[in-house]
Design a protein around this motif. Structure first.
Motif, PDB file in Angstrom:
ATOM      1  N   LYS A 144       0.841  -1.198   0.000  1.00  0.00           N
ATOM      2  CA  LYS A 144       0.000   0.000   0.000  1.00  0.00           C
ATOM      3  C   LYS A 144       0.878   1.250   0.000  1.00  0.00           C
ATOM      4  O   LYS A 144       1.919   1.286   0.667  1.00  0.00           O
ATOM      5  N   VAL A 145       0.426   2.266  -0.738  1.00  0.00           N
ATOM      6  CA  VAL A 145       1.190   3.509  -0.852  1.00  0.00           C
ATOM      7  C   VAL A 145       0.264   4.699  -0.637  1.00  0.00           C
ATOM      8  O   VAL A 145      -0.834   4.745  -1.200  1.00  0.00           O
ATOM      9  N   VAL A 146       0.711   5.647   0.163  1.00  0.00           N
ATOM     10  CA  VAL A 146      -0.050   6.865   0.428  1.00  0.00           C
ATOM     11  C   VAL A 146       0.670   8.056  -0.194  1.00  0.00           C
ATOM     12  O   VAL A 146       1.843   8.299   0.110  1.00  0.00           O
ATOM     13  N   PHE A 147      -0.022   8.779  -1.073  1.00  0.00           N
ATOM     14  CA  PHE A 147       0.525  10.002  -1.638  1.00  0.00           C
ATOM     15  C   PHE A 147       0.077  11.188  -0.788  1.00  0.00           C
ATOM     16  O   PHE A 147      -1.089  11.564  -0.787  1.00  0.00           O
ATOM     17  N   ALA A 148       1.027  11.768  -0.061  1.00  0.00           N
ATOM     18  CA  ALA A 148       0.771  12.976   0.724  1.00  0.00           C
ATOM     19  C   ALA A 148       1.876  13.969   0.398  1.00  0.00           C
ATOM     20  O   ALA A 148       2.490  14.561   1.286  1.00  0.00           O
ATOM     21  N   SER A 149       2.141  14.103  -0.890  1.00  0.00           N
ATOM     22  CA  SER A 149       3.300  14.882  -1.343  1.00  0.00           C
ATOM     23  C   SER A 149       2.958  16.325  -1.673  1.00  0.00           C
ATOM     24  O   SER A 149       3.754  17.047  -2.265  1.00  0.00           O
ATOM     25  N   GLY A 150       1.763  16.768  -1.264  1.00  0.00           N
ATOM     26  CA  GLY A 150       1.410  18.176  -1.414  1.00  0.00           C
ATOM     27  C   GLY A 150       1.155  18.588  -2.844  1.00  0.00           C
ATOM     28  O   GLY A 150       0.888  17.759  -3.722  1.00  0.00           O
ATOM     29  N   GLY A 151       1.256  19.915  -3.061  1.00  0.00           N
ATOM     30  CA  GLY A 151       0.989  20.469  -4.387  1.00  0.00           C
ATOM     31  C   GLY A 151       2.165  21.283  -4.886  1.00  0.00           C
ATOM     32  O   GLY A 151       3.315  21.051  -4.499  1.00  0.00           O
ATOM     33  N   LEU A 152       1.877  22.274  -5.688  1.00  0.00           N
ATOM     34  CA  LEU A 152       2.926  23.023  -6.373  1.00  0.00           C
ATOM     35  C   LEU A 152       3.493  24.234  -5.631  1.00  0.00           C
ATOM     36  O   LEU A 152       4.580  24.699  -5.976  1.00  0.00           O
ATOM     37  N   PRO A 153       2.805  24.820  -4.644  1.00  0.00           N
ATOM     38  CA  PRO A 153       3.356  26.016  -3.994  1.00  0.00           C
ATOM     39  C   PRO A 153       4.682  25.792  -3.265  1.00  0.00           C
ATOM     40  O   PRO A 153       4.909  24.731  -2.686  1.00  0.00           O
TER      41      PRO A 153
END
Length: 382
Positions: A144-153
């Motif tokens: 299982k993988v969780v993407f919590a890598s935010g956005g572009l700012p």
């Protein structure tokens, strides 16, 4: 939050962090003071194609849960500033980060710093991640993988479009992105007028046909900033205008009438100086007859004064971009995710949370509340 909540349930996680230390955006939030939640959080405080998507997550993790979590595990007492914004009494964002790092240690969770995730591929019932670590390429597998890598700012803190690129590569819908909670620029013949007021702050109501915010605005040498402007920016698109009521607590027509009844000896400018700085009144002379005595003010000019102050029209040229934005609008579509667990409907074991998702909170702690709630909800399912 996801890692520590999973740890509390006896699960094992590995956090992959590209920076030298964890929580870089937490550490700069609120000027280093970290407005970690908002007491009045509801789905109305979020911009999304489907803000009601948040109901299932917020039902699992409430503002009270956030307050209790930091009190119990970080010994952090909250103090309310304005409009429900809750800060640590210490005014130190590092206390928030320390709460998480200590809990990760206590629950046996791992974190690899200076680790750049370059690619994710589905393989069998799990996923293979390609990493760049210690100058070498490595591969790890996970069910299982969780993407919590935010956005572009704020790219200088490691922000990237990795979550968006990965989602698109997997065929997931991504709502078009744009800077949110961002200062707005003014160009053309109006630019010098705004620049002349640089540094002046005015309590105002800023509104369009979608929303209204009543807080300070700040004039700058390139346009407008301040809380009310940042808020309206998330509801603004290039080419659109909005309106500013420069005196929301008063009715200028009534003030003019009262001045007339008192003899009307003061000028328009003298009347306005009771509510604005001298510099602001001087700047308004471009639009208003500030040297005319109230007693001599024609009905047309009185209307002009009232309309200019209460309905000041602004048409920004653009915004200051992702480096000055607090958040990103848009992201992975909520239609792609299970509203309770934030798991991808198409890819079992793949989760998206936080800013990478098409959920953008207002200024004032709402985005943190969404992050904590998302982390909790995902942790229950991984």
């Amino acid at each position: 939050m996801c890692a520590v909540q999973a740890g509390m349930l006896g699960k094992k996680t590995l956090v992959l962090e590209r920076n030298e230390k964890p929580g870089a955006k937490i550490l700069i939030s609120g000027g280093g003071r970290c407005n970690y939640t908002n007491l009045y959080t509801s789905t109305d405080n979020f911009v999304s194609e489907n803000p009601k998507f948040l109901n299932a997550v917020f039902a699992q993790w409430t503002v009270d849960d956030t307050v209790a979590f930091f009190e119990n595990f970080g010994n952090i007492e909250g103090q309310e500033k304005t409009l429900g914004q809750l800060f640590p009494v210490s005014n130190k964002a590092k206390d928030i980060v320390a709460t998480f790092t200590q809990l990760m240690y206590d629950t046996g969770q791992d974190i690899w710093l200076n680790t750049l995730v370059k690619e994710l591929k589905q393989e069998g019932t799990g996923y293979v991640l390609t990493l760049e670590r210690n100058g070498r390429i490595e591969y790890i597998t996970a069910p299982k993988v969780v993407f919590a890598s935010g956005g572009l700012p704020v790219a200088k803190l490691g922000a990237s479009d990795f979550a968006l690129r990965t989602a698109r590569g997997l065929g997931l819908e991504v709502v078009p992105t744009a800077p949110g909670l961002v200062p707005l620029t003014i160009t053309g013949k109006e630019a010098d007028w705004y620049a002349s007021l640089s540094g002046n702050s005015v309590y105002a109501r800023v509104y369009n046909d979608k929303i209204s915010f009543e807080e300070n605005i700040l004039f700058t040498h390139w346009g407008l900033s301040g809380p009310a402007i940042l808020q309206i920016s998330s509801y603004w698109r290039a080419g659109e205008s909005f309106t500013i009521d420069l005196l929301p607590k008063f009715k200028l027509r009534e003030l003019i009438a009262a001045e007339r009844n008192a003899g009307g000896k003061r000028t328009v400018g003298q009347l306005l100086q009771g509510y604005f700085t001298k510099k602001m009144v001087e700047a308004l002379a471009r639009f208003l007859p500030i040297d005319v005595k109230i007693a001599s003010l024609s009905k047309a000019d009185a209307n002009l004064v009232v309309d200019t102050i209460h309905q000041f029209k602004v048409k920004p040229a653009g915004d200051k971009g992702y480096d000055k934005a607090e958040v990103m609008r848009g992201g992975v579509s909520t239609a792609e995710l299970n509203p309770k667990t934030l798991e991808s409907k198409k890819y079992p074991g793949l989760y998206f949370g936080g800013e990478a998702v098409d959920i953008t909170g207002w200024l004032g702690g709402y985005n943190f509340q969404w992050a904590w709630a998302a982390g909790y909800a995902i942790a229950q399912d991984i």
